[in-house]
Design a protein around this motif. Structure first.
Motif, PDB file in Angstrom:
ATOM      1  N   HIS B 273       0.816  -1.218   0.000  1.00 29.42           N
ATOM      2  CA  HIS B 273       0.000   0.000   0.000  1.00 29.42           C
ATOM      3  C   HIS B 273       0.840   1.254   0.000  1.00 29.42           C
ATOM      4  O   HIS B 273       0.469   2.280   0.545  1.00 29.42           O
ATOM      5  N   THR B 276      -0.845   4.362  -1.127  1.00 32.68           N
ATOM      6  CA  THR B 276      -2.126   4.699  -0.519  1.00 32.68           C
ATOM      7  C   THR B 276      -2.002   5.914   0.386  1.00 32.68           C
ATOM      8  O   THR B 276      -1.035   6.027   1.129  1.00 32.68           O
ATOM      9  N   THR B 282     -10.815   6.501   2.679  1.00 25.22           N
ATOM     10  CA  THR B 282     -10.792   5.465   1.644  1.00 25.22           C
ATOM     11  C   THR B 282      -9.448   4.758   1.621  1.00 25.22           C
ATOM     12  O   THR B 282      -9.361   3.549   1.430  1.00 25.22           O
ATOM     13  N   GLY B 283      -8.412   5.541   1.835  1.00 26.71           N
ATOM     14  CA  GLY B 283      -7.073   4.963   1.871  1.00 26.71           C
ATOM     15  C   GLY B 283      -6.936   4.007   3.038  1.00 26.71           C
ATOM     16  O   GLY B 283      -6.427   2.887   2.907  1.00 26.71           O
ATOM     17  N   GLN B 284      -7.445   4.452   4.204  1.00 30.85           N
ATOM     18  CA  GLN B 284      -7.356   3.617   5.389  1.00 30.85           C
ATOM     19  C   GLN B 284      -8.141   2.316   5.199  1.00 30.85           C
ATOM     20  O   GLN B 284      -7.726   1.249   5.619  1.00 30.85           O
ATOM     21  N   LEU B 285      -9.289   2.459   4.514  1.00 35.92           N
ATOM     22  CA  LEU B 285     -10.139   1.305   4.274  1.00 35.92           C
ATOM     23  C   LEU B 285      -9.401   0.246   3.458  1.00 35.92           C
ATOM     24  O   LEU B 285      -9.427  -0.944   3.766  1.00 35.92           O
ATOM     25  N   GLU B 286      -8.697   0.761   2.443  1.00 35.02           N
ATOM     26  CA  GLU B 286      -7.970  -0.129   1.541  1.00 35.02           C
ATOM     27  C   GLU B 286      -6.960  -0.998   2.307  1.00 35.02           C
ATOM     28  O   GLU B 286      -6.849  -2.193   2.085  1.00 35.02           O
ATOM     29  N   VAL B 287      -6.262  -0.359   3.257  1.00 33.62           N
ATOM     30  CA  VAL B 287      -5.279  -1.097   4.044  1.00 33.62           C
ATOM     31  C   VAL B 287      -5.986  -2.022   5.039  1.00 33.62           C
ATOM     32  O   VAL B 287      -5.604  -3.181   5.218  1.00 33.62           O
ATOM     33  N   GLN B 289      -8.818  -3.474   4.885  1.00 36.54           N
ATOM     34  CA  GLN B 289      -9.419  -4.656   4.273  1.00 36.54           C
ATOM     35  C   GLN B 289      -8.427  -5.816   4.233  1.00 36.54           C
ATOM     36  O   GLN B 289      -8.818  -6.977   4.298  1.00 36.54           O
ATOM     37  N   ASP B 290      -7.150  -5.472   4.116  1.00 35.61           N
ATOM     38  CA  ASP B 290      -6.125  -6.507   4.039  1.00 35.61           C
ATOM     39  C   ASP B 290      -5.784  -7.105   5.402  1.00 35.61           C
ATOM     40  O   ASP B 290      -5.379  -8.262   5.468  1.00 35.61           O
ATOM     41  N   ALA B 296     -12.039  -2.746   9.047  1.00 35.98           N
ATOM     42  CA  ALA B 296     -12.537  -2.306   7.744  1.00 35.98           C
ATOM     43  C   ALA B 296     -14.011  -1.930   7.842  1.00 35.98           C
ATOM     44  O   ALA B 296     -14.447  -0.909   7.292  1.00 35.98           O
ATOM     45  N   GLU B 300     -15.795   1.635   7.107  1.00 33.60           N
ATOM     46  CA  GLU B 300     -16.895   1.747   6.146  1.00 33.60           C
ATOM     47  C   GLU B 300     -18.057   2.535   6.747  1.00 33.60           C
ATOM     48  O   GLU B 300     -18.625   3.423   6.118  1.00 33.60           O
TER      49      GLU B 300
END
Lengths: 324, 312
Positions: B273, B276, B282-287, B289-290, B296, B300
């Motif tokens: 990331h 990111t 949105t950036g935090q969400l992306e990380v 989710q992993d 996550a 959301e």
């Protein structure tokens, strides 16, 4: 009540002792104030210089110039011996090594086996012979009131002050030159200076040698009017020199000189005042305790300087060595 | 930023670890350094292309700074040899390395605080006879050179927009200005190879742009630049060549576009990331989710709430 001690105290303004401490403190300023070398062995450099001069004069009968040279060469060799192993290391190591080396010198000259050469704990008398032999001042007494000097006292005072001013001028020139810029840079951050292609090790060595040379000359001036006593060059002397340097300003040229004058006046005045106080029972102390009390005062003064005026009397506030 | 249309070919053959260069300025072989049992640096072979900007990247503890210290003589290797411009530099002390034209800056800026900015600059100059003890005592012998040095220094300070600060103590400069001063001071030595250790660390975005410009300028003036950096944006923008280090070894080498898009390099050394923006939800969400489905979910919800709020 006898107040002549006040006059005697002001006699300290020009006394050979003041000159000697001013010169030695100037040497310390070169090491500590400008280059950042924590040299706790300045008294050791003085001892090496003093013995170099006294032994060659009294025991070997060398002429004046050769004895002076011997003192200076001795101090430079001492600087090499201390500097080679420690100047590559962090600053703390130099301070430990110098304080120990100065004590080694003092204990070595006091060793009974060396008495024929060093005079042991008695030190060496009569090292003024070659110096007084070239005295051009007519025999007589000079001065006012209680401050009377004979021709030899006056001779060492004059030569001492001329030498001190010459040395101050020399150090001042050095510090305003590109050479001085490099050593000041080393004080700030030696790796940065090294990264710019300067031989930091060699500059530190030069600074130590200059500091040592000034200490050696100081010791000569100190012993000529009196005698060479090994215990005058203990760690206490080094800390007096630090007090003098910080009092005047560690990054100034005139600071050590002004500092030395004030230091000896204060020490002498407080001695006079304390002895008055003891004699008339104003203070609940004995005359035996009077001596150490003076040094308590010196210690308190040093603390007050570092806390309230870290730049010293002549220094700029922005250049305070102990700036936070 | 000037866009180059055709990039010169720097390497001979396929880009990869230890690839030979068309015109290397620095060639290092078998350089190793261990601290106790830990191998900090173990570089078999690397060549730095002349006249280009090379980035040395890699995760923390990859040995980048140690490698820098070894090359510049600030640390001694256990083994190894390196040649700069045809001169063997292994075992040469740091100050001599600098004199040969290989100058460095430090990760933690080393401004000489109680010297004026101008004195800092003058310190970098070479061939000043007043730096010798006996020369220093006679001002007439070094006055002229000092005037030249001052001119050179003022010119550089003007370029780095520090000229108004010339007579202030370096201690009064801001962190970013100190970075600029350190770079300008290094240039006073007229180097051929400039080695910058994290030039962007702690520099605000406004100053980043001007620093980037200054580094590109070095190349325009014919100097070679090697820099260590964590700022991937910077590496992509100005580097001509990228060397990736990990655990003391060089694991990848090549043009920035290729190397930095290599999934293996990205995942292992930059983090999946790395691009990111963690400042945005949105950036935090992306990380998140992993790593943590619960987290996550929370993010959301937060995003929804915010959208709701904005809608009102």
């Amino acid at each position: 009540m006898d107040f002549s001690f006040i006059w005697l105290a002001f006699g300290q303004i020009i006394s050979p002792q003041t000159i000697a401490y001013a010169l030695a403190a100037l040497g310390l300023t070169v090491c500590f104030g400008f280059t950042g070398l924590v040299n706790f062995g300045q008294a050791g450099f003085m001892a090496v210089g003093g013995y170099g001069f006294a032994i060659t004069t009294v025991k070997f009968g060398w002429p004046l110039w050769a004895s002076v040279l011997a003192a200076i060469v001795g101090a430079i060799i001492f600087a090499f011996i201390l500097g080679i192993p420690t100047l590559r290391l962090r600053a703390d190591y130099l301070s430990i090594v110098t304080i120990a080396a100065a004590e080694i010198v003092r204990y070595t000259v006091k060793t009974p086996q060396f008495v024929p050469v060093t005079g042991g704990t008695d030190g060496i008398n009569g090292s003024s012979s070659t110096f007084d032999a070239i005295n051009p001042i007519p025999v007589g007494h000079y001065g006012v009131g209680v401050l009377m000097y004979n021709q030899d006292d006056l001779w060492i005072i004059i030569v001492g002050w001329v030498l001190t001013l010459l040395c101050a001028l020399l150090v001042s020139r050095l510090m305003r030159s590109p050479w001085g810029r490099i050593v000041k840079g080393i004080r700030e951050d030696e790796d940065a200076v090294r990264a710019l292609g300067k031989n930091v090790y060699w500059y530190k060595m030069q600074a130590l040698m200059i500091g040592g040379t000034l200490a050696a000359i100081a010791a000569i001036i100190n012993i000529i009017p009196t005698s060479l006593q090994p215990d005058n060059y203990g760690t206490q002397t080094t800390f007096f020199l630090f007090t003098i340097m910080l009092l005047g300003g560690a990054t100034t040229i005139m600071g050590p000189i002004v500092g030395s004058i004030i230091f000896w006046i204060v020490l002498s005045l407080s001695d006079g005042l304390l002895s008055l106080a003891v004699t008339y029972h104003w203070l609940p102390i004995t005359s035996v305790q009077q001596g150490p009390i003076r040094f308590v005062i010196v210690g308190v003064a040093l603390i007050l300087i570092v806390v309230f005026r870290p730049q010293g009397i002549l220094g700029k506030k922005s250049e305070a060595y102990f700036s936070a | 930023m000037p866009k180059e249309t055709t990039k010169p070919v720097l390497q001979i053959g396929e880009p990869g670890p230890g690839v030979a260069k068309v015109d290397p300025i620095l060639v290092a072989d078998n350089v190793t350094r261990t601290f106790g049992g830990m191998t900090a640096v173990d570089v078999q072979h690397v060549e730095i292309p002349r006249g280009a900007i090379t980035a040395l990247i890699g995760p923390n503890g990859a040995g980048k700074t140690t490698f820098f210290n070894l090359l510049t003589g600030f640390d001694r290797p256990d083994s190894g040899a390196w040649v700069f411009d045809g001169q063997d530099l292994a075992g040469v002390p740091a100050y001599k390395v600098a004199r040969k034209g290989m100058v460095r800056t430090f990760q933690l800026t080393k401004a000489l605080g109680l010297l004026s900015v101008l004195e800092n600059m003058r310190l970098g100059a070479t061939k000043q006879s007043g730096e010798h003890f006996f020369g220093a005592l006679f001002k007439s012998t070094w006055k002229k050179r000092e005037a030249d040095i001052t001119d050179q220094a003022m010119e550089l300070l003007a370029r780095f927009k520090l000229d108004t600060k010339a007579n202030d103590y370096a201690a009064s400069l801001s962190g970013g200005q100190r970075k600029l001063l350190e770079m300008a001071r290094a240039l006073m030595t007229k180097p051929e190879l400039v080695m910058l250790d994290e030039p962007m660390a702690g520099v605000n975005p406004a100053l980043t742009q001007s620093l980037l410009g200054h580094i590109l300028n070095l190349k325009t003036e014919g100097m070679t630049v090697l820099f260590v950096e964590h700022d991937m944006h910077m590496v992509r923008t100005i580097a001509d060549w990228v060397i990736v280090m990990a655990e003391g070894n060089i694991v990848a080498e090549g043009y920035p576009d290729t190397v930095m898009n290599d999934p293996a390099v990205i995942d292992a050394y930059l983090g999946a990331h790395h691009d990111t923006d963690l400042g945005s939800l949105t950036g935090q969400l992306e990380v998140a989710q992993d790593i943590d489905p619960h987290l996550a979910h929370e993010i959301e919800e937060e995003i929804e709430e915010e959208a709701h709020h904005d809608g009102k």
